[in-house]
Design a protein around this motif. Structure first.
Motif, mmCIF file in Angstrom:
data_model
loop_
_atom_site.group_PDB
_atom_site.id
_atom_site.type_symbol
_atom_site.label_atom_id
_atom_site.label_comp_id
_atom_site.label_asym_id
_atom_site.label_seq_id
_atom_site.Cartn_x
_atom_site.Cartn_y
_atom_site.Cartn_z
ATOM 1 N N ALA A 1 0.832 -1.210 0.000
ATOM 2 C CA ALA A 1 0.000 0.000 0.000
ATOM 3 C C ALA A 1 0.867 1.260 0.000
ATOM 4 O O ALA A 1 0.593 2.217 -0.734
ATOM 5 N N SER A 2 1.920 1.255 0.796
ATOM 6 C CA SER A 2 2.813 2.408 0.841
ATOM 7 C C SER A 2 3.529 2.612 -0.486
ATOM 8 O O SER A 2 3.669 3.733 -0.968
ATOM 9 N N THR A 3 3.959 1.519 -1.085
ATOM 10 C CA THR A 3 4.675 1.612 -2.360
ATOM 11 C C THR A 3 3.766 2.089 -3.477
ATOM 12 O O THR A 3 4.147 2.953 -4.277
ATOM 13 N N VAL A 4 2.566 1.553 -3.542
ATOM 14 C CA VAL A 4 1.625 1.968 -4.580
ATOM 15 C C VAL A 4 1.258 3.445 -4.413
ATOM 16 O O VAL A 4 1.261 4.215 -5.373
ATOM 17 N N GLY A 5 0.953 3.855 -3.201
ATOM 18 C CA GLY A 5 0.609 5.253 -2.950
ATOM 19 C C GLY A 5 1.748 6.190 -3.292
ATOM 20 O O GLY A 5 1.559 7.231 -3.935
ATOM 21 N N THR A 6 2.949 5.821 -2.898
ATOM 22 C CA THR A 6 4.111 6.649 -3.189
ATOM 23 C C THR A 6 4.371 6.726 -4.686
ATOM 24 O O THR A 6 4.663 7.798 -5.226
ATOM 25 N N THR A 7 4.247 5.603 -5.359
ATOM 26 C CA THR A 7 4.478 5.572 -6.801
ATOM 27 C C THR A 7 3.496 6.467 -7.536
ATOM 28 O O THR A 7 3.885 7.239 -8.422
ATOM 29 N N ILE B 1 -1.199 22.584 -2.560
ATOM 30 C CA ILE B 1 -1.984 21.462 -2.026
ATOM 31 C C ILE B 1 -1.348 20.134 -2.429
ATOM 32 O O ILE B 1 -1.266 19.201 -1.613
ATOM 33 N N GLN B 2 -0.881 20.027 -3.671
ATOM 34 C CA GLN B 2 -0.201 18.805 -4.097
ATOM 35 C C GLN B 2 1.072 18.573 -3.283
ATOM 36 O O GLN B 2 1.356 17.440 -2.891
ATOM 37 N N GLY B 3 1.818 19.612 -3.026
ATOM 38 C CA GLY B 3 3.031 19.480 -2.221
ATOM 39 C C GLY B 3 2.735 19.033 -0.803
ATOM 40 O O GLY B 3 3.454 18.210 -0.236
ATOM 41 N N VAL B 4 1.669 19.566 -0.226
ATOM 42 C CA VAL B 4 1.255 19.132 1.112
ATOM 43 C C VAL B 4 0.901 17.643 1.092
ATOM 44 O O VAL B 4 1.282 16.885 1.989
ATOM 45 N N GLY B 5 0.195 17.217 0.050
ATOM 46 C CA GLY B 5 -0.172 15.808 -0.065
ATOM 47 C C GLY B 5 1.035 14.901 -0.197
ATOM 48 O O GLY B 5 1.128 13.868 0.474
ATOM 49 N N VAL B 6 1.993 15.275 -1.028
ATOM 50 C CA VAL B 6 3.193 14.451 -1.203
ATOM 51 C C VAL B 6 4.028 14.426 0.075
ATOM 52 O O VAL B 6 4.525 13.375 0.481
ATOM 53 N N GLY B 7 4.166 15.559 0.729
ATOM 54 C CA GLY B 7 4.934 15.607 1.977
ATOM 55 C C GLY B 7 4.332 14.745 3.064
ATOM 56 O O GLY B 7 5.041 14.030 3.773
ATOM 57 N N GLY B 8 3.020 14.776 3.178
ATOM 58 C CA GLY B 8 2.348 13.937 4.170
ATOM 59 C C GLY B 8 2.387 12.470 3.813
ATOM 60 O O GLY B 8 2.550 11.602 4.674
ATOM 61 N N GLU B 9 2.273 12.178 2.540
ATOM 62 C CA GLU B 9 2.258 10.780 2.107
ATOM 63 C C GLU B 9 3.628 10.133 2.269
ATOM 64 O O GLU B 9 3.728 8.990 2.695
ATOM 65 N N TRP B 10 4.669 10.851 1.939
ATOM 66 C CA TRP B 10 6.006 10.273 2.009
ATOM 67 C C TRP B 10 6.349 9.862 3.443
ATOM 68 O O TRP B 10 6.740 8.725 3.687
ATOM 69 N N GLY B 11 6.201 10.775 4.361
ATOM 70 C CA GLY B 11 6.502 10.452 5.756
ATOM 71 C C GLY B 11 5.594 9.372 6.310
ATOM 72 O O GLY B 11 6.032 8.461 7.015
ATOM 73 N N GLY B 12 4.319 9.449 5.978
ATOM 74 C CA GLY B 12 3.365 8.455 6.479
ATOM 75 C C GLY B 12 3.614 7.068 5.940
ATOM 76 O O GLY B 12 3.513 6.079 6.666
ATOM 77 N N SER B 13 3.959 6.961 4.667
ATOM 78 C CA SER B 13 4.180 5.633 4.093
ATOM 79 C C SER B 13 5.437 4.989 4.649
ATOM 80 O O SER B 13 5.461 3.791 4.929
ATOM 81 N N VAL B 14 6.476 5.770 4.862
ATOM 82 C CA VAL B 14 7.702 5.226 5.437
ATOM 83 C C VAL B 14 7.451 4.784 6.876
ATOM 84 O O VAL B 14 7.851 3.689 7.287
#
Length: 145
Positions: free
Chosen positions: A8-14, A116-129
């Motif tokens: 799930a983390s890999t797919v979301g990050t990708t 907004i996209q940057g906020v989403g990527v920043g939150g997703e990266w830390g959360g997925s790791v």
């Protein structure tokens, strides 16, 4: 559960990073002509890449916001929220009118959506790791995961 969390983390990050890099390609090829037509071509391209840079500036903001909510409400809910946020902002970018239709407001809307996209990527990266790390049992395999 570990495999599910890692997938799930890999797919979301990708998906999010693919969108982030696709935006960079469009920035160099299209946005200068569409949103800054009255500027010199070099200046228009630099203005378009300035909007692109807003996404990078917003990443730490997203990490702080979704890191906080990930601790309070759970990493899974925070990850789903970041994917949802990124998806909505990406679709909205496709509907932003250009300079010929609404003038400089098109570039302003694009900047807001890029933030907004940057906020989403920043939150997703830390959360997925963190999600992947929290589901790992053995200390030796944490670096691999």
């Amino acid at each position: 559960m570990l495999l599910r969390a890692v997938v799930a983390s890999t797919v979301g990050t990708t998906i999010e990073w693919y969108d982030f890099f696709l935006y960079s390609t469009v920035t160099g090829l299209v946005f200068a002509r569409e949103f800054f037509p009255k500027s010199d071509p070099l200046v228009g391209t630099l203005q378009a890449f300035l909007i692109y840079a807003v996404g990078f500036v917003a990443r730490p903001v997203g990490a702080a916001i979704f890191g906080h909510y990930g601790d309070r409400m759970g990493r899974k809910a925070a990850l789903v929220s970041t994917l949802f946020l990124m998806g909505i902002a990406t679709v909205a970018v496709g509907f932003v009118p250009n300079y010929a239709q609404i003038g400089i407001w098109g570039a302003i809307l694009l900047t807001i959506l890029r933030f907004i996209q940057g906020v989403g990527v920043g939150g997703e990266w830390g959360g997925s790791v963190l999600l992947s790390m929290e589901w790992t049992r053995a200390a030796q395999s944490r670096g691999f995961i």
